[in-house]
Motif scaffolding. Sequence first.
Motif, PDB file in Angstrom:
ATOM      1  N   LEU A   1     -52.037  24.091  80.884  1.00  0.00           N
ATOM      2  CA  LEU A   1     -50.765  25.342  81.337  1.00  0.00           C
ATOM      3  C   LEU A   1     -50.907  25.317  82.793  1.00  0.00           C
ATOM      4  O   LEU A   1     -49.698  25.310  83.509  1.00  0.00           O
ATOM      5  CB  LEU A   1     -51.621  26.651  81.016  1.00  0.00           C
ATOM      6  CG  LEU A   1     -51.445  27.090  79.619  1.00  0.00           C
ATOM      7  CD1 LEU A   1     -52.154  28.423  79.384  1.00  0.00           C
ATOM      8  CD2 LEU A   1     -49.892  27.163  79.060  1.00  0.00           C
ATOM      9  N   SER A   2     -51.824  24.984  83.610  1.00  0.00           N
ATOM     10  CA  SER A   2     -51.678  24.700  85.134  1.00  0.00           C
ATOM     11  C   SER A   2     -50.917  23.459  85.434  1.00  0.00           C
ATOM     12  O   SER A   2     -50.029  23.363  86.309  1.00  0.00           O
ATOM     13  CB  SER A   2     -53.196  24.636  85.777  1.00  0.00           C
ATOM     14  OG  SER A   2     -52.691  24.595  87.113  1.00  0.00           O
ATOM     15  N   VAL A   3     -51.205  22.543  84.720  1.00  0.00           N
ATOM     16  CA  VAL A   3     -50.646  20.999  85.025  1.00  0.00           C
ATOM     17  C   VAL A   3     -49.045  21.465  84.500  1.00  0.00           C
ATOM     18  O   VAL A   3     -48.114  20.774  85.379  1.00  0.00           O
ATOM     19  CB  VAL A   3     -51.214  20.046  84.357  1.00  0.00           C
ATOM     20  CG1 VAL A   3     -50.571  18.751  84.270  1.00  0.00           C
ATOM     21  CG2 VAL A   3     -52.629  19.755  84.793  1.00  0.00           C
ATOM     22  N   ALA A   4     -48.904  21.996  83.619  1.00  0.00           N
ATOM     23  CA  ALA A   4     -47.573  22.123  83.181  1.00  0.00           C
ATOM     24  C   ALA A   4     -46.634  23.056  84.211  1.00  0.00           C
ATOM     25  O   ALA A   4     -45.650  22.577  84.464  1.00  0.00           O
ATOM     26  CB  ALA A   4     -47.648  22.904  81.821  1.00  0.00           C
TER      27      ALA A   4
ATOM     28  N   TRP B   1     -55.287  34.855  81.100  1.00  0.00           N
ATOM     29  CA  TRP B   1     -55.583  35.264  79.663  1.00  0.00           C
ATOM     30  C   TRP B   1     -56.215  34.324  79.092  1.00  0.00           C
ATOM     31  O   TRP B   1     -57.355  34.491  78.334  1.00  0.00           O
ATOM     32  CB  TRP B   1     -54.506  35.593  79.014  1.00  0.00           C
ATOM     33  CG  TRP B   1     -54.498  36.060  77.390  1.00  0.00           C
ATOM     34  CD1 TRP B   1     -54.821  35.451  76.431  1.00  0.00           C
ATOM     35  CD2 TRP B   1     -54.744  37.512  77.146  1.00  0.00           C
ATOM     36  NE1 TRP B   1     -55.054  36.282  75.542  1.00  0.00           N
ATOM     37  CE2 TRP B   1     -55.050  37.647  75.883  1.00  0.00           C
ATOM     38  CE3 TRP B   1     -54.778  38.655  77.859  1.00  0.00           C
ATOM     39  CZ2 TRP B   1     -55.327  38.726  75.168  1.00  0.00           C
ATOM     40  CZ3 TRP B   1     -54.915  39.970  77.239  1.00  0.00           C
ATOM     41  CH2 TRP B   1     -55.146  40.017  75.817  1.00  0.00           C
ATOM     42  N   THR B   2     -55.833  32.867  79.155  1.00  0.00           N
ATOM     43  CA  THR B   2     -56.488  31.881  78.443  1.00  0.00           C
ATOM     44  C   THR B   2     -57.823  31.535  79.033  1.00  0.00           C
ATOM     45  O   THR B   2     -58.720  31.200  78.252  1.00  0.00           O
ATOM     46  CB  THR B   2     -55.542  30.603  78.657  1.00  0.00           C
ATOM     47  OG1 THR B   2     -55.320  30.384  79.870  1.00  0.00           O
ATOM     48  CG2 THR B   2     -54.383  30.932  77.456  1.00  0.00           C
ATOM     49  N   ALA B   3     -58.151  31.988  80.247  1.00  0.00           N
ATOM     50  CA  ALA B   3     -59.465  31.589  80.902  1.00  0.00           C
ATOM     51  C   ALA B   3     -60.418  32.422  80.145  1.00  0.00           C
ATOM     52  O   ALA B   3     -61.636  32.034  80.257  1.00  0.00           O
ATOM     53  CB  ALA B   3     -59.090  31.922  82.525  1.00  0.00           C
ATOM     54  N   VAL B   4     -60.180  33.607  79.902  1.00  0.00           N
ATOM     55  CA  VAL B   4     -60.993  34.518  79.480  1.00  0.00           C
ATOM     56  C   VAL B   4     -61.247  34.486  77.813  1.00  0.00           C
ATOM     57  O   VAL B   4     -62.344  34.263  77.291  1.00  0.00           O
ATOM     58  CB  VAL B   4     -60.682  35.965  79.500  1.00  0.00           C
ATOM     59  CG1 VAL B   4     -61.657  37.064  78.924  1.00  0.00           C
ATOM     60  CG2 VAL B   4     -60.642  36.317  81.160  1.00  0.00           C
ATOM     61  N   THR B   5     -59.932  34.169  77.019  1.00  0.00           N
ATOM     62  CA  THR B   5     -60.108  34.222  75.795  1.00  0.00           C
ATOM     63  C   THR B   5     -59.864  32.753  75.332  1.00  0.00           C
ATOM     64  O   THR B   5     -60.410  32.602  73.945  1.00  0.00           O
ATOM     65  CB  THR B   5     -59.041  34.961  75.111  1.00  0.00           C
ATOM     66  OG1 THR B   5     -57.676  34.381  75.591  1.00  0.00           O
ATOM     67  CG2 THR B   5     -58.811  36.326  75.824  1.00  0.00           C
TER      68      THR B   5
END
Length: 294
Positions: free
Chosen positions: A114-117, A153-157
């Motif tokens: 997601l960061s690269v995107a 959010w994705t970092a945690v879940t």
Amino acid sequence: MKDIVAAYVGLTKPRVIELLLLTTVPVMFYAARGVPDLGLVVATVLGGAFSAGSASVFNCVYDRDIDEQMRRTRRRALPRHIVSPRAALVFGFVLAILSTAILLLWVNPLSAALSVAANAFYVFVYTMLLKRRTTQNIVWGGLAGCFPALIGWTAVTGSLSWTPVVLFLVVFFWTPPHTWALALRYREDYANVDVPMLPVVKPAHEVGRQIVIYSWVMVATSLALWPVADTSVVYPIAATLLGAVFLVEAHRMWRRARGTESLTVIQPMRLFHTSNLYLSLLFVAVAIDPLVTR
């Protein structure tokens, strides 16, 4: 050496990074339903900061020709020739590689992707494709600035859900009022370099009208988090109060713009500063809500 370090830091646009991280960390609190792991927060913040900084550096390299002509940007490192374009590019790539490595190793592959995107979207879609070609540049280009909510959010879940998507949309609808208020203040700069920001091609009253429309949609979207994420009453109360303040200021600016193009009368920076405060406090409310209801 101090000036050179300051120049490289300036290329990363630290204030933009601050705002992006402000939408990352609170979402991590909500995803964890409390205080997230400190190490995970540090890794996510560091990776996110390097990613956002990298995108800003690439933006500065590509826009160095127009930055040199604009009052708001002509004191950046590249227009002043403190840093060479080649050195800036190397710096940008180093930050991008470090960001991806940190997120891959200490967060998870989805957050890294997601960061690269987000980085690629900001550089290739907004900076290179949209910014100099359409009045809708910041509307769609602003999508890049919405990704931190998903990354937090994705970092945690490790997965996505409707909760971060709603917050993603809040930032999406917040971006045009925020940016158009600033662009209205510096519209002569944008006009001089042929960047078709909305305030350049439309009268101030029309800009104010579109700001009001986006503001109402933004506030409505922020309130949608209550049923979607099943928050306590803390969040909707905060969202309602903050939204009311934002809407009042947006309507006031629209009203001041009727029949005049005078920036002294319109006072667009009042809305710009209000927008910063709104987003900051709204995401603070996102972080506080699970702590209050534990």
